[in-house]
Design an enzyme around this catalytic site. Structure first.
Site, PDB file in Angstrom:
ATOM      1  N   ASP A 177       0.864  -1.046   0.205  1.00  0.00           N
ATOM      2  CA  ASP A 177       0.091  -0.182   0.076  1.00  0.00           C
ATOM      3  C   ASP A 177       0.874   1.486  -0.037  1.00  0.00           C
ATOM      4  O   ASP A 177       0.517   2.314  -0.585  1.00  0.00           O
ATOM      5  CB  ASP A 177      -0.931   0.145   1.115  1.00  0.00           C
ATOM      6  CG  ASP A 177      -2.162  -0.886   0.930  1.00  0.00           C
ATOM      7  OD1 ASP A 177      -2.319  -1.509  -0.045  1.00  0.00           O
ATOM      8  OD2 ASP A 177      -2.947  -1.218   1.859  1.00  0.00           O
ATOM      9  N   GLY A 178       2.005   1.103   0.576  1.00  0.00           N
ATOM     10  CA  GLY A 178       2.948   2.341   0.610  1.00  0.00           C
ATOM     11  C   GLY A 178       3.276   2.685  -1.002  1.00  0.00           C
ATOM     12  O   GLY A 178       3.243   3.834  -1.126  1.00  0.00           O
ATOM     13  N   THR A 198      -8.996   1.984   6.538  1.00  0.00           N
ATOM     14  CA  THR A 198      -7.983   0.660   7.112  1.00  0.00           C
ATOM     15  C   THR A 198      -6.823   0.888   7.293  1.00  0.00           C
ATOM     16  O   THR A 198      -6.002  -0.307   7.415  1.00  0.00           O
ATOM     17  CB  THR A 198      -8.409  -0.257   5.807  1.00  0.00           C
ATOM     18  OG1 THR A 198      -7.982   0.446   4.376  1.00  0.00           O
ATOM     19  CG2 THR A 198      -9.842  -0.609   5.902  1.00  0.00           C
ATOM     20  N   ALA A 252      -3.832   8.298  21.081  1.00  0.00           N
ATOM     21  CA  ALA A 252      -3.620   8.125  22.449  1.00  0.00           C
ATOM     22  C   ALA A 252      -4.026   9.383  23.287  1.00  0.00           C
ATOM     23  O   ALA A 252      -3.391  10.103  23.819  1.00  0.00           O
ATOM     24  CB  ALA A 252      -1.838   8.098  22.849  1.00  0.00           C
TER      25      ALA A 252
END
Length: 287
Positions: free
Chosen positions: A73-74, A187, A211
């Site tokens: 995907d990169g 995704t 976070a």
């Protein structure tokens, strides 16, 4: 027919697959363009005759019909950035792992290429994000197919990201960062921080904190015609902006504006290699 090939030239599996594609295309009298990285790494005399796949060749008198992204995907994101607004359909061939964008497996390449040449395919249009900054900053490559992420820099403490939605104050996220993802990118980084998955044609973006210091802050889905403005505060006076993994550092006095890009990315779909198929295969849905 003219086809451009892009790939991660640092991986041997990719190079082997590119060699195979070149042999296939030569046998079918397809005019081949190779990215500069592939041309350099293959370093074979026979390949020197192939023009370089770059912005000049993607343009005018002899336009590219398709772009092949060979890798994960990169690599697909790199290919999408290279194609830009030229409306060249991209077919992803997966030499990586998860592969939500690069869906075609290497063992199926000849069959898929046959289908492509026969015109047995569809093309999906995917929305992108566009990010700009205030006058004292500049984004080198402003368009993202997956996401724009604002991140703390280095080992500094969490940052505060003040977000406005269509001019109205939304929230001051105290977190390690904030992701603004497209439906296609739901995704990717978004999924890893617990954001919702969306089918790629969903006309929406999602804001997902990374976070978060507050347990009652959750990801938020907004329409894709929304205008998002971000102001950042940090203890060290700086932060990072990641546009599909391409990172830049900025100082706190630089604000960001994010909205839908003026063009879409065109993705080739063949047979059952679609989003639902990927959910079942990649994420083991229904198993």
């Amino acid at each position: 027919m003219n086809i451009a090939i892009f790939g991660n030239a640092m991986k041997q599996q990719t190079l082997n697959e590119v060699r195979h594609l070149i042999e296939y295309m030569a046998a079918h009298q397809i005019h081949i363009y190779l990215s500069q990285e592939l041309r350099q790494e293959l370093n074979l005399r026979d390949y020197e005759v192939y023009p370089r796949a770059d912005e000049a060749n993607l343009n005018d008198t002899d336009p590219i019909d398709f772009a092949l992204s060979v890798g994960g995907d990169g690599t697909f994101l790199t290919t999408a950035a290279a194609v830009g607004d030229k409306n060249v359909p991209i077919l992803g061939i997966n030499c990586g792992h998860l592969g939500f964008l690069a869906e075609v497996q290497t063992q199926d390449v000849d069959y898929i290429m046959d289908r492509l040449l026969e015109g047995d395919y569809t093309v999906e249009q995917r929305t992108l994000l566009s990010v700009t900054c205030s006058e004292n900053g500049h984004i080198l490559d402003p368009n993202a197919l997956n996401e724009v992420a604002v991140l703390k820099q280095g080992l500094s403490s969490m940052i505060t990201v003040e977000a406005r939605l269509n001019g109205e104050f939304l929230h001051a996220y105290e977190a390690d960062g904030l992701i603004i993802a497209t439906a296609t990118g739901s995704t990717a980084y978004n999924m890893s921080v617990g954001g919702p998955l969306m089918t790629p044609q969903t006309p929406a973006f999602v804001l997902s904190p990374i976070a978060s210091h507050s347990l009652n802050v959750r990801p938020l889905v907004v329409p894709d015609d929304s205008k998002i403005d971000l102001s950042i505060r940090s203890r060290n006076g700086s932060y990072l902006v990641s546009v599909d993994g391409r990172s830049q550092g900025f100082s706190d006095d630089i604000t960001l504006h994010i909205e839908k890009a003026r063009y879409t990315v065109h993705i080739v779909q063949i047979g059952g290699n679609g989003f639902i198929h990927s959910l079942k295969v990649k994420l083991n849905w229904g198993r």
